[in-house]
Design a protein around this motif. Structure first.
Motif, PDB file in Angstrom:
ATOM      1  N   TYR A 151      31.569  35.008   6.388  1.00 53.02           N
ATOM      2  CA  TYR A 151      31.004  35.609   7.469  1.00 53.02           C
ATOM      3  C   TYR A 151      31.259  34.607   8.838  1.00 53.02           C
ATOM      4  O   TYR A 151      30.393  33.797   8.826  1.00 53.02           O
ATOM      5  CB  TYR A 151      29.465  36.086   7.448  1.00 53.02           C
ATOM      6  N   HIS A 152      31.958  35.236   9.871  1.00 51.43           N
ATOM      7  CA  HIS A 152      31.734  34.443  11.103  1.00 51.43           C
ATOM      8  C   HIS A 152      30.913  35.288  12.300  1.00 51.43           C
ATOM      9  O   HIS A 152      31.364  36.540  12.503  1.00 51.43           O
ATOM     10  CB  HIS A 152      33.044  34.294  11.601  1.00 51.43           C
ATOM     11  N   GLY A 153      29.860  34.814  12.540  1.00 45.83           N
ATOM     12  CA  GLY A 153      29.023  35.616  13.394  1.00 45.83           C
ATOM     13  C   GLY A 153      29.672  35.449  14.824  1.00 45.83           C
ATOM     14  O   GLY A 153      30.282  34.637  15.228  1.00 45.83           O
ATOM     15  N   HIS A 180      21.594  36.697  12.210  1.00 51.29           N
ATOM     16  CA  HIS A 180      21.453  36.616  10.848  1.00 51.29           C
ATOM     17  C   HIS A 180      21.304  37.971  10.253  1.00 51.29           C
ATOM     18  O   HIS A 180      21.353  37.895   8.780  1.00 51.29           O
ATOM     19  CB  HIS A 180      20.203  35.682  10.520  1.00 51.29           C
ATOM     20  N   VAL A 230      24.257  39.255   7.640  1.00 49.85           N
ATOM     21  CA  VAL A 230      24.269  38.430   6.237  1.00 49.85           C
ATOM     22  C   VAL A 230      23.188  39.187   5.426  1.00 49.85           C
ATOM     23  O   VAL A 230      23.767  39.393   4.324  1.00 49.85           O
ATOM     24  CB  VAL A 230      24.012  36.913   6.461  1.00 49.85           C
ATOM     25  N   PRO A 254      27.943  32.615   4.961  1.00 48.38           N
ATOM     26  CA  PRO A 254      27.891  32.678   6.501  1.00 48.38           C
ATOM     27  C   PRO A 254      28.370  31.345   7.050  1.00 48.38           C
ATOM     28  O   PRO A 254      27.693  30.181   6.913  1.00 48.38           O
ATOM     29  CB  PRO A 254      26.333  32.782   6.782  1.00 48.38           C
TER      30      PRO A 254
END
Length: 1024
Positions: A922-924, A935, A938, A950
């Protein structure tokens, strides 16, 4: 890709920046220096402005800035400058707090090229490094060997080893490890005349053999060292404070102790008498004796584990009374937090719950950390401490039979314990939580570092604090007390306005009175941050006239013409250092932005307060692998000071305060070199300790630039991307074919400036809105719904990626949400805002607030799929409008995963565990990270059944239109390489990202097989 990942982004022929201005102050000097060295030398106004400040309150514009690549470069510069009596200043990360890394000198920045690790010897527990090596990078390289460089200054992930030596740095764990000087084995150094030499262990006999007061420079140095050992040793031993933490003056107490074989304060063994390590004499010299070009340092094993306890007290005075009994338990660290910082922590969402667990009357805490062989050992150490100091506590372990017991009464109210890494980290973050708020004041009065670093024998801390508070009261101000109580080093930053004459007198008066108190109590004026401009003048008072002359003689022996960072540690009588001079803000300071701000600024002093906010700590210069977070992606890609938030802030303040030319801030050159390379990621708004909002400042400056100079066709196209997308959808599929025609992209780049290698968005003939209405709208009756939500049809979802919108509808309806997709809303105004068209963005915001506010009042939530659009509603509308309606809309707007997580709507969803088989990376989105909302995705993905890694990643580098702009394509690619490496190193498989720009960038990743899906699409895939 536009260029090789290792190349400088400015090397791309299309780049319109070179990190400097065309205005060079002393071109002949720059040319001369470049003729005798193989490195770059800059004398332009921007570079000089960037290096005029550090993390202190001081500012001096340097003569020039050089970026040496070798010892030969350093020797060449010194030989040239010594012959002309031009001062030279070595500099690392520029994180100094006392002003010792600013001077009217040729500055040598070692962090650009001379930052390599030459050798690691795990068996010998040593490392040989160049001076620009960042401590965090060194420790990262040592991790596989379970070793570390032990001194741990707070900004170790941004501070260089050369600076650590020059400052004789230490940190929170100095009780365990002491100062940097204890770890210096040997150095290569360049003397003031360009002589290259090495310093290390020498016997007294060897020193005598090399000493010659009439010889060359090196012989005269040895002669002065010999004289000091023969004539001044007793005076030094009697005068220097008996403290583990003292970095005031030159490091003569260690020199004498090693020569005599005496123990140093704290019990450090100096070995057999008759041998000294002259490399350690350079520790704490602040670049005034020689310039280190290589150092061999000893290393320590990483502790097996740690244990932490947080002890609570009614006030700071009771906490100080307890420090000495606590030290009997041999902790690795004892840190204090007073009522001022605790109150600030109570007001934060992150630490409010922690402070609520403390007794109500808690107004001070001591954080005590132990190093332990294993978990049981750690629990036993904490149990021993609590049995002694908090006997009412019920610790997790049992104290050892020989645990110390004090006969002094304990004032502690209660204690918390923490043993696993996340819980320990939470308590340490609590200790550090208040300082950013102290540093985020935008008033003229600021919490200044000038007497923040005194060191006092721990037994005298209670008296010291009481009398210090009286001094502050007498000078009509206050301060917070925090940091290293164990070794007696309390950080104290009084609130002072140096823009006034009264403030200057406060500055001097407080420092003078506190120095008297320190001397009386047997302390030091600096326990770790050094002398610099803030404290050099007090060394005569601390050590007396005789040792002051010894300092002068030592300086002269090393540096006959006093060209090496003059004015630090000691000064010539004709050129005294005064802490009131060369301040960044003084009574002569004037600010004039040159235009009226367009946005709402709810900070004290408005936009001016934000422009002046950066205090220079260099937090924006940390690497992704050691610092993490978002800030600052362009610096991480280029390693140029001008591309860091600190650099931009200093340049902008200089442009608006007269240090640069009038109207410089809105000149073509300034916009291209400084503001355009800010990609608007908003990382500084959360990662910067002072929360400098550079993206907002960029929007203001760009808007004013457009007002004065007009805007390019490309900027107008990008600002109106919603209209372009609408027409692209209407003309699809023809609109998707046209850019693929031969020569079309080349022509587009030549005419408009859109990178010909960057894939363009594709458009769908059937929009997300079309799909929603064709399906008959909502399928959950409003009367039976858990909640009702307006699913905002953002531009990208509506015209280019309807799948995300469809997935959101499916998931929301599975959670029982009544969904509406309105037809009467335009774009959010994000593209116009990002490109500096603030009036257009404001009009769009006003229209959307007018349309949505009544629905919010009627109980509707607003849910947004595209993160940057969600943050536009949540944050930027407040800057554009500042209205109550905008604030109510902001409070009712959610990213789609944030919405599900906030109201735990996913708990009512049936997921098929067999469908959630992917291991996700996961790339925020950086904008969501800037408002601490990243967050949520996730948590939702994990509860849907996915394994998620993450990434602690920054901006992807696309940043809306930035990556499409041909002159910025290479910078975008360089930023992306950092993210690609993180993805490659992740144990996860399929990449997931919420932002459209991020997914576009990640699709360009080598070996990528798809455009990554949004989190909501993956959640929808797991529905039963």
């Amino acid at each position: 890709m536009s260029l090789e990942p290792s190349a400088d982004p400015a090397a791309d022929r299309r780049a319109n920046y070179d990190y400097r201005s065309d205005d060079v102050d002393r071109p002949a000097l720059v040319a001369d220096l470049e003729a005798v060295v193989d490195c770059e030398v800059r004398g332009d106004s921007y570079s000089r402005q960037l290096y005029a400040t550090d993390a202190s309150a001081y500012e001096l514009t340097p003569i020039a800035v050089a970026f040496p690549e070798s010892t030969a470069d350093v020797a060449g510069i010194l030989e040239y400058c010594e012959a002309r009596e031009i001062p030279v200043l070595p500099r690392g990360g520029g994180t100094s707090l006392a002003g010792q890394t600013v001077n009217r000198a040729v500055v040598l920045d070692f962090t650009r090229h001379m930052d390599g690790i030459r050798e690691i010897d795990p068996e010998g527990r040593t490392a040989t490094v160049r001076p620009g090596t960042i401590l965090g990078t060194l420790n990262e390289a040592l991790e596989p060997h379970d070793l570390k460089f032990a001194p741990d200054p707070a900004w170790g992930d941004k501070s260089a080893i050369g600076g650590a030596i020059g400052n004789n740095s230490t940190g929170a764990h100095s009780l365990q490890y002491g100062k940097t000087d204890a770890y210096i084995e040997g150095v290569e150094a360049v003397l003031a005349d360009g002589t290259v030499t090495r310093f290390g262990e020498s016997t007294r006999e060897e020193i005598g053999e090399r000493a010659d007061p009439d010889g060359d420079l090196e012989a005269r140095i040895y002669a002065e060292v010999q004289r000091i050992l023969e004539e001044d040793a007793d005076r030094i031993a009697d005068t220097y404070p008996d403290l583990k933490r003292n970095v005031s003056g030159y490091n003569l107490d260690r020199l004498v102790a090693e020569a005599r074989g005496d123990e140093l304060p704290g019990g450090e063994d100096t070995g057999e008498p008759g041998t000294v390590n002259l490399a350690r004499l350079l520790a704490g010299s602040e670049g005034t004796l020689a310039i280190i070009t290589e150092a061999t340092v000893s290393l320590e094993p990483v502790p097996e584990t740690k244990a932490v306890s947080l002890l609570c007290y009614r006030d700071l005075h009771e906490a100080m009374e307890d420090v000495e009994p606590i030290l009997a338990h041999d902790p690795a660290a004892v840190e204090v937090l007073d009522d001022v910082l605790l109150d600030l922590a109570r007001d934060t969402a992150e630490f409010g719950p922690v402070t609520e667990t403390l007794p109500e009357e808690t107004n001070a805490v001591l954080l005590v950390e132990f190093y332990a062989a294993d978990a049981d050992h750690g629990k036993a150490q904490v149990a021993g401490l609590l049995a002694d100091r908090v006997p009412s506590a019920t610790p997790a372990g049992e104290p050892a039979d020989d645990a110390p017991r004090s006969d002094t009464e304990t004032p502690a109210l209660a204690a918390l314990e923490a043993y696993d890494a996340p819980e320990r980290a939470k308590l340490w973050k609590l200790r550090k939580s208040g300082l950013p708020i102290l540093l985020s004041r935008t008033t003229d009065a600021k919490h200044i570092s000038f007497i923040e670093d005194t060191a006092i024998p721990p037994a005298k801390l209670p008296e010291f604090v009481e009398r210090f508070e009286a001094i502050l009261e007498a000078h009509d101000t206050y301060a917070s007390f925090y940091a290293h109580a164990g070794p007696g080093v309390l950080h104290v930053r009084p609130l002072v306005n140096t823009k006034t004459e009264i403030g200057l007198e406060q500055l001097h008066g407080i420092a003078d009175d506190v120095t008297d108190l320190v001397v009386e109590l047997g302390g030091s004026v600096s326990g770790e941050h050094g002398d610099g401009r803030a404290r050099t003048q007090w060394n005569r008072k601390r050590y007396g006239d005789d040792l002051w002359e010894t300092f002068q003689d030592l300086k002269t022996a090393f540096d006959p013409d006093w060209i090496l960072n003059p004015g630090q540690v000691v000064f010539r009588e004709a050129e005294p250092t005064d802490l009131r001079e060369n301040l960044r803000f003084d009574p002569d300071y004037e600010f004039d932005a040159g235009f009226e701000p367009t946005l709402e600024w709810d900070t004290d002093n408005g936009m001016q307060g934000m422009v002046e906010l950066c205090h220079g700590c260099g937090g924006c210069r940390g690497e992704q692998s050691t610092t993490g977070g978002v800030m600052c992606p362009t610096y991480r890609a280029s390693h140029e000071e001008i591309t860091a938030t600190r650099g931009r802030a200093n340049a902008l303040r200089g442009a608006m305060s007269g240090d640069l030319d009038p109207d410089e801030a809105v000149s073509d050159e300034f916009v291209e070199e400084v503001m355009d390379l800010c990609i608007g990621c908003k990382g500084c708004a959360i990662d910067c300790p002072s929360e400098v909002d550079m993206a907002k400042l960029k929007a203001e400056v760009t808007h004013e630039y457009h007002e004065r100079n007009g805007a390019t066709l490309r900027d107008r196209l990008f600002a109106n991307v919603a209209t372009l997308s609408k027409w692209g959808s209407r003309l699809a599929p023809l609109s998707n074919v046209l850019p693929k025609l031969p020569g079309a992209r080349t022509a587009l780049e030549a005419v408009v400036g859109i990178d010909s290698d960057r894939p363009l968005p594709t458009f769908r003939a059937k929009t997300f809105r079309d799909w929603f209405h064709e399906r008959g709208g909502a399928r959950i009756d409003e009367r039976n719904a858990t909640r009702k939500a307006i699913l905002y049809p953002d531009t990208y979802t509506n015209y280019s990626h309807p799948e995300a919108g469809k997935a959101a509808v499916r998931v929301l309806e599975a959670a029982g949400v009544h969904v509406a997709v309105p037809d009467d809303l335009g774009d959010t105004g994000r593209p116009a805002f990002s490109k500096g068209f603030l009036e257009k963005a404001r009009e769009t915001a006003r229209e959307n607030v007018t349309a949505l506010a009544p629905r919010v009042a009627d109980g509707w939530d607003v849910v947004v799929i595209e993160p940057s659009d969600a943050v536009m509603f949540q944050s930027d509308y407040l800057d554009l409008l500042g209205s109550d309606a905008a604030e109510r809309l902001a409070g009712s707007t959610y990213g789609v995963c944030e919405y599900l997580d906030t109201f735990r709507l996913d708990e009512g969803i049936a997921f098929d565990e067999r469908a959630a088989t992917d291991d996700l990376v996961y790339h925020g989105h950086c904008h969501q990270q800037s408002v601490a909302k990243d967050h949520h995705a996730v948590g939702i993905l994990r509860r849907a059944g996915y394994a998620v890694d993450p990434l602690d990643s920054g901006c992807c580098g696309m940043a809306g239109s930035f990556g499409y702009e041909s002159e910025h394509a290479s910078m975008s690619d360089a930023i992306a390489e950092i993210l690609y490496e993180q993805v490659e190193d992740s144990p996860g498989g399929r990449v997931v990202a919420p932002g459209a720009s991020c997914r576009t960038q990640l699709e360009n990743r080598p070996d990528a097989t798809e455009e990554p899906p949004t989190p909501i699409e993956v959640v929808a895939d797991a529905l039963e």
